[in-house]
Structure formats: structure tokens, C-alpha cells
Scaffold this motif. Structure first.
Motif, PDB file in Angstrom:
ATOM      1  N   VAL A 185       1.305 -12.520   9.162  1.00  0.00           N
ATOM      2  CA  VAL A 185       1.063 -11.918  10.479  1.00  0.00           C
ATOM      3  C   VAL A 185      -0.395 -12.052  10.906  1.00  0.00           C
ATOM      4  CG1 VAL A 185       1.132  -9.761  11.806  1.00  0.00           C
ATOM      5  CG2 VAL A 185       2.955 -10.284  10.173  1.00  0.00           C
ATOM      6  N   VAL A 186      -1.327 -11.695  10.002  1.00  0.00           N
ATOM      7  CA  VAL A 186      -2.752 -11.648  10.388  1.00  0.00           C
ATOM      8  C   VAL A 186      -3.576 -12.764   9.776  1.00  0.00           C
ATOM      9  CG1 VAL A 186      -2.636  -9.144  10.706  1.00  0.00           C
ATOM     10  CG2 VAL A 186      -3.365 -10.064   8.501  1.00  0.00           C
ATOM     11  N   GLY A 187      -3.027 -13.528   8.839  1.00  0.00           N
ATOM     12  CA  GLY A 187      -3.782 -14.605   8.220  1.00  0.00           C
ATOM     13  C   GLY A 187      -4.244 -14.256   6.820  1.00  0.00           C
ATOM     14  N   LEU A 188      -4.688 -15.265   6.094  1.00  0.00           N
ATOM     15  CA  LEU A 188      -5.049 -15.128   4.687  1.00  0.00           C
ATOM     16  C   LEU A 188      -6.191 -14.150   4.445  1.00  0.00           C
ATOM     17  CD1 LEU A 188      -4.849 -16.139   1.718  1.00  0.00           C
ATOM     18  CD2 LEU A 188      -6.451 -17.956   2.360  1.00  0.00           C
ATOM     19  N   VAL A 189      -7.346 -14.375   5.063  1.00  0.00           N
ATOM     20  CA  VAL A 189      -8.530 -13.550   4.773  1.00  0.00           C
ATOM     21  C   VAL A 189      -8.353 -12.098   5.210  1.00  0.00           C
ATOM     22  CG1 VAL A 189     -10.987 -13.231   5.267  1.00  0.00           C
ATOM     23  CG2 VAL A 189     -10.110 -15.514   4.747  1.00  0.00           C
ATOM     24  N   PRO A 190      -7.855 -11.810   6.438  1.00  0.00           N
ATOM     25  CA  PRO A 190      -7.656 -10.403   6.803  1.00  0.00           C
ATOM     26  C   PRO A 190      -6.673  -9.675   5.890  1.00  0.00           C
ATOM     27  CG  PRO A 190      -7.623 -11.790   8.752  1.00  0.00           C
ATOM     28  CD  PRO A 190      -7.602 -12.711   7.569  1.00  0.00           C
ATOM     29  N   ALA A 191      -5.603 -10.369   5.472  1.00  0.00           N
ATOM     30  CA  ALA A 191      -4.627  -9.729   4.579  1.00  0.00           C
ATOM     31  C   ALA A 191      -5.259  -9.420   3.233  1.00  0.00           C
ATOM     32  CB  ALA A 191      -3.418 -10.643   4.393  1.00  0.00           C
ATOM     33  N   TRP A 192      -6.073 -10.329   2.706  1.00  0.00           N
ATOM     34  CA  TRP A 192      -6.712 -10.175   1.405  1.00  0.00           C
ATOM     35  C   TRP A 192      -7.787  -9.090   1.451  1.00  0.00           C
ATOM     36  CZ3 TRP A 192      -7.113 -14.800  -2.316  1.00  0.00           C
ATOM     37  CH2 TRP A 192      -7.851 -14.464  -3.463  1.00  0.00           C
ATOM     38  N   ALA A 193      -8.760  -9.248   2.362  1.00  0.00           N
ATOM     39  CA  ALA A 193      -9.891  -8.317   2.413  1.00  0.00           C
ATOM     40  C   ALA A 193      -9.478  -6.941   2.921  1.00  0.00           C
ATOM     41  CB  ALA A 193     -10.990  -8.894   3.308  1.00  0.00           C
ATOM     42  N   GLY A 194      -8.595  -6.909   3.915  1.00  0.00           N
ATOM     43  CA  GLY A 194      -8.179  -5.621   4.464  1.00  0.00           C
ATOM     44  C   GLY A 194      -7.486  -4.748   3.435  1.00  0.00           C
ATOM     45  N   GLY A 195      -6.677  -5.365   2.572  1.00  0.00           N
ATOM     46  CA  GLY A 195      -6.014  -4.603   1.519  1.00  0.00           C
ATOM     47  C   GLY A 195      -7.002  -3.986   0.552  1.00  0.00           C
ATOM     48  N   GLY A 196      -8.038  -4.736   0.174  1.00  0.00           N
ATOM     49  CA  GLY A 196      -9.043  -4.211  -0.752  1.00  0.00           C
ATOM     50  C   GLY A 196      -9.803  -3.039  -0.167  1.00  0.00           C
ATOM     51  N   LEU A 197     -10.193  -3.150   1.107  1.00  0.00           N
ATOM     52  CA  LEU A 197     -10.947  -2.070   1.754  1.00  0.00           C
ATOM     53  C   LEU A 197     -10.083  -0.819   1.918  1.00  0.00           C
ATOM     54  CD1 LEU A 197     -12.822  -4.150   4.482  1.00  0.00           C
ATOM     55  CD2 LEU A 197     -13.773  -3.213   2.358  1.00  0.00           C
ATOM     56  N   LEU A 198      -8.817  -1.021   2.289  1.00  0.00           N
ATOM     57  CA  LEU A 198      -7.909   0.122   2.447  1.00  0.00           C
ATOM     58  C   LEU A 198      -7.685   0.820   1.109  1.00  0.00           C
ATOM     59  CD1 LEU A 198      -6.157   1.716   4.390  1.00  0.00           C
ATOM     60  CD2 LEU A 198      -4.291   0.105   3.940  1.00  0.00           C
ATOM     61  N   CYS A 199      -7.601   0.050   0.031  1.00  0.00           N
ATOM     62  CA  CYS A 199      -7.458   0.624  -1.308  1.00  0.00           C
ATOM     63  C   CYS A 199      -8.627   1.543  -1.631  1.00  0.00           C
ATOM     64  CB  CYS A 199      -7.358  -0.498  -2.341  1.00  0.00           C
ATOM     65  SG  CYS A 199      -7.675   0.009  -4.042  1.00  0.00           S
ATOM     66  N   ALA A 200      -9.854   1.082  -1.378  1.00  0.00           N
ATOM     67  CA  ALA A 200     -11.046   1.878  -1.700  1.00  0.00           C
ATOM     68  C   ALA A 200     -11.037   3.213  -0.961  1.00  0.00           C
ATOM     69  CB  ALA A 200     -12.310   1.084  -1.365  1.00  0.00           C
ATOM     70  N   VAL A 201     -10.668   3.178   0.319  1.00  0.00           N
ATOM     71  CA  VAL A 201     -10.656   4.410   1.108  1.00  0.00           C
ATOM     72  C   VAL A 201      -9.574   5.371   0.616  1.00  0.00           C
ATOM     73  CG1 VAL A 201     -10.232   5.358   3.402  1.00  0.00           C
ATOM     74  CG2 VAL A 201     -11.615   3.291   3.146  1.00  0.00           C
ATOM     75  N   LEU A 202      -8.372   4.864   0.420  1.00  0.00           N
ATOM     76  CA  LEU A 202      -7.252   5.726   0.037  1.00  0.00           C
ATOM     77  C   LEU A 202      -7.450   6.361  -1.333  1.00  0.00           C
ATOM     78  CD1 LEU A 202      -4.180   3.629   1.267  1.00  0.00           C
ATOM     79  CD2 LEU A 202      -5.136   5.704   2.292  1.00  0.00           C
ATOM     80  N   VAL A 203      -7.983   5.607  -2.306  1.00  0.00           N
ATOM     81  CA  VAL A 203      -8.119   6.167  -3.646  1.00  0.00           C
ATOM     82  C   VAL A 203      -9.203   7.248  -3.685  1.00  0.00           C
ATOM     83  CG1 VAL A 203      -9.849   4.591  -4.644  1.00  0.00           C
ATOM     84  CG2 VAL A 203      -8.025   5.528  -6.079  1.00  0.00           C
ATOM     85  N   LEU A 204     -10.249   7.098  -2.885  1.00  0.00           N
ATOM     86  CA  LEU A 204     -11.272   8.142  -2.826  1.00  0.00           C
ATOM     87  C   LEU A 204     -10.713   9.419  -2.213  1.00  0.00           C
ATOM     88  CD1 LEU A 204     -14.412   6.059  -1.762  1.00  0.00           C
ATOM     89  CD2 LEU A 204     -14.019   7.168  -3.977  1.00  0.00           C
ATOM     90  N   VAL A 205      -9.913   9.261  -1.168  1.00  0.00           N
ATOM     91  CA  VAL A 205      -9.308  10.442  -0.534  1.00  0.00           C
ATOM     92  C   VAL A 205      -8.345  11.133  -1.492  1.00  0.00           C
ATOM     93  CG1 VAL A 205      -7.765  11.209   1.310  1.00  0.00           C
ATOM     94  CG2 VAL A 205      -9.574   9.547   1.806  1.00  0.00           C
TER      95      VAL A 205
END
Length: 420
Positions: free
Chosen positions: A379-399
Motif C-alpha cells: 500500500v505505502v511502499g517498502l521504506v515507509p512500511a519498514w521504517a514506520g513499523g519500527g517507529l510505531l513499535c518504539a512508541v507503543l512499547v514505551l506507553v
């Protein structure tokens, strides 16, 4: 200076005391050898599916093909492991996994190129793994004293990581020079080491209160987890890490776009996480001395997400592999802490079910990650799917991690002293 260096190395080097127990030594060595073949097949299946379909989405669909049997038979297998001879159950699950590898071999040799048949074979392999993994995890505390469980877990993850390095690298060579059938044949042969180790185990009949394996037994295990926030959160943070940040399903597309489809580059990418885990395992003597494990888990998994995100923007193969290797080192440390909590916290009559849930989370989380990565890349392409998942992981696990007080304040040493 030499004495100081020797003292430092002694404190950080991997603890090998569990290897003095013959049954455990055979188990971990057999697991390591057979796991090379398992990883070789995993990489070969991913590459073959992509070659047949040309789609990362189909590669991502290997995730649910693995996940459904993992959930069903993982929970059931853990309940059975609390009620029967664990040695016999380990042998049964191993045979099921081997049959699936033999089926993949015949499929590749006949050049059927049927992706639907491959999904069925992968599901069968996942069924065998779903039975053997919780059983093996529940066996370890029966073979070793409590003080050696954490070092044994580190050794287990270390040899598995070695297999995850050698398997994909071997896959790169085999797929470049030979074919998919050769890869599956090697896996079928390496399986013998793990099977021999299981055969040589002593009889491991259940101890304590034995509950009949079935839905009620599974529910009792889930209820145990739900009423213990420390255990529950150890699962939650791992699901966040794998489901949102794991980029594994994107390796074939990245290889095709940046490295001209090179099998060797694909092998290095597939091995990168495990390379870091091996290095971390060799210098893991400090891991068992960390007391605030809940807080530590939260921060290292956030760091994992950020490291994975950074790898999405790297261009040279060596830099991508290096960043992913750092992530792999982080993952090994967190896995040791989570596994040790479960094996020492739960009583023996509950360990099979705890290991079943652990296996579902550890093996099922990456399958969800594969599906998430493959679908979002479409849907969004290789880099956004890869990097976006990592950033979302960092935020969610801290919360999540910082938001649960008992998990944030958990002290492994203090808990062991006050809990009956």
C-alpha cells in the motif's frame, strides 16, 4: 592488566555451566544442528514463494499459514506437555515437522510450483514446531537446577541464533549454485541431530497436579497469565516488537530493488538479526544480573524499534546488516529475560502451558509481523512500511511498559525472595 581483563571477560562471557549436564548438552547441540536446517528451509520457502508469485504479499501470507497452527497446536501442545511424558511428545512433534520438510522436497523436485501446496506444507511444519517448542522449554527446568535456567536459556537462544546465521548464509550459497530441492534435502538430513537428542532424553513424566489436556486446561493456563501482570506484560511487549517492527517479509523485495536479486545478499539480510544475537550471546554473562527486568525490557525493545527504522534508510548492504545485527543483539537479551521469568515464576505443572503461550507469542508475533510488513508495503511502499513499523513499535512499547506499574517496578531478585 591481564588479570583485570580476565576478570572482565569472566563476568561478561557466556555461562557454560549447563553444558556439564549430558542430557541438556545433547538437547542444545541437537537443537542447534537441526535449527540450521530449519532456517535453511525457512529462507528457501520465502525465496521460492517470491519466485513463483513475484509478490511480497504472498511472502507475507506465509505468516498466517504458520500462525494458525502455532496458536491452535501451541496452546494444545503446552497443555499436553503438562500431562504426558514430555520426551515422547517431543519425538512425536519432531516427526511431524520432518514429514513437512520431506513434502517440500518432493514438491520442489517435481517442479510443481504450486504456492497453495506450499502454504499447506508450511502449516504442517508449523504444527510440528508448535508441539516441540513448548515441550522443549518445559523440559529444561527438569534437567537443571534453578540457578542454571537463565544460562541455559542464553545457550538455547545462542545456538538458535547460530543456526539462524548459518542457515540463511547456507541458503544463499545453495540457492545460488543448486536449487530449492537441495535446500530441503539438507534440512531433512540435519533433522537427525535433534531427533537423536530427543531419543536420548530420560523419561519425563508429569509431576504435581496433572490436569487433563483440553480446552479447560488451556483456559486455566490463560487465566494464570491474566492474573499475573508481570507475565502478561512480558508477552505484550514481545508482540509489539515483532508485529510492528519485524521487516523479514520485505527482504526479498529489498534484495530485488537494491541488490539485483542477489541470493547472497538475500542470505546476508536473512542472517543479519541472528548475527547480532550470536555476538550478544557470547558476551551475555551480565544478562542474568539485571534485576529491574520489566523496565529493562521496555527500553531495549524501544531501542529495537528505532534500530530497525534506521535500517530502512541505509543503502549499503553492510550498513543494513550491521543495524539489523544490533537489533538482533537486543532481541536475544529481551528473549532471555522473558523466558527466564516464565520458567522460574510458574510451577512445573503449569510450565508446559506457559511455554505454549510463550511459543505462540514468540513464533506467532513474527508471523503477524510478516503479514503486516507485506500488506503495508503493497500500500505505502517498502521504506515507509519498514521504517514506520519500527517507529510505531518504539512508541507503543514505551506507553505499554511504563504504563503498568508492577511491570515497571518488577525486581527479579526481590520477587524470587518474597514469592512462595
Amino acid at each position: 592488566m591481564a588479570i583485570v581483563l580476565q576478570s572482565v571477560l569472566k563476568r561478561v562471557a557466556v555461562d557454560t555451566r549447563p553444558l556439564s549436564t549430558p542430557a541438556y548438552r545433547r538437547l542444545v547441540v541437537g537443537q542447534g544442528v537441526s535449527f540450521i536446517g530449519f532456517q535453511l528451509t525457512t529462507v528457501a520457502v520465502s525465496a521460492q514463494v517470491y519466485a513463483i508469485t513475484g509478490s511480497s504479499l504472498w511472502v507475507g501470507l506465509l505468516g498466517p499459514a504458520n500462525l494458525i497452527p502455532l496458536v491452535v497446536f501451541g496452546l494444545w501442545g503446552g497443555a499436553v506437555a503438562d500431562a504426558v511424558d514430555r520426551r515422547r511428545l517431543l519425538l512425536l512433534g519432531s516427526v511431524v515437522a520432518w514429514v513437512s520438510t520431506a513434502a517440500l522436497l518432493v514438491h520442489a523436485w517435481a517442479r510443481l510450483d504450486n504456492v497453495y501446496l506450499m502454504l499447506v506444507m508450511v502449516a504442517l511444519q508449523s504444527t510440528g514446531f508448535a508441539v516441540t517448542s513448548p515441550t522443549r522449554g518445559a523440559i529444561i527446568p527438569r534437567l537443571l537446577p534453578t540457578g542454571q535456567v537463565a544460562p541455559a536459556n542464553t545457550l538455547n537462544f545462542l545456538v538458535s541464533s547460530v543456526g539462524t546465521v548459518l542457515g540463511p548464509l547456507l541458503a544463499g550459497v545453495v540457492l545460488a549454485k543448486y536449487d530449492y530441492a537441495t535446500a530441503y534435502l539438507i534440512d531433512a538430513l540435519l533433522f537427525g541431530a535433534g531427533f537423536y537428542a530427543a531419543v536420548r532424553l530420560p523419561r519425563l513424566a508429569p509431576t504435581g497436579e496433572v490436569s487433563r489436556p483440553g480446552l479447560r486446561s488451556v483456559v486455566d493456563g490463560l487465566r494464570y497469565i491474566a492474573t499475573r501482570p508481570i507475565v502478561m506484560m512480558s508477552f505484550v511487549v514481545d508482540i509489539i516488537a515483532m508485529a510492528f517492527a519485524l521487516p523479514r517479509a520485505l527482504y526479498p523485495e529489498l534484495t530485488a530493488e537494491r541488490f539485483a536479486g542477489s541470493p547472497v545478499a538475500f542470505g546476508w539480510l536473512s542472517a543479519s538479526l541472528a548475527i547480532g544475537a550470536v555476538v550478544a550471546g557470547l558476551f551475555s554473562g551480565w544478562v542474568g544480573r539485571v534485576r529491574r527486568q520489566g523496565l529493562a525490557l521496555t527500553f531495549v525493545i524501544a531501542l529495537w524499534g528505532l534500530t530497525v527504522a534506521a535500517a530502512a534508510f541505509a543503502q549499503p548492504l553492510w550498513l543494513i546488516v550491521t543495524l539489523l545485527a544490533v537489533g538482533g543483539a537486543i532481541d536475544l537479551v529481551s528473549a532471555v529475560w522473558r523466558q527466564t521469568i516464565l520458567q522460574t515464576y510458574a510451577p512445573d505443572e503449569m510450565r508446559g502451558r506457559m511455554q505454549g503461550v510463550f511459543m505462540v507469542v514468540v513464533a506467532g508475533g513474527p508471523r503477524l509481523g510478516d503479514l503486516r510488513a507485506g500488506a503495508t508495503a503493497g500500500v505505502v511502499g517498502l521504506v515507509p512500511a519498514w521504517a514506520g513499523g519500527g517507529l510505531l513499535c518504539a512508541v507503543l512499547v514505551l506507553v505499554a511498559g511504563l504504563g503498568v506499574a508492577s511491570f515497571r517496578r518488577y525486581d527479579a531478585v526481590r520477587d524470587a525472595m518474597v514469592r512462595p
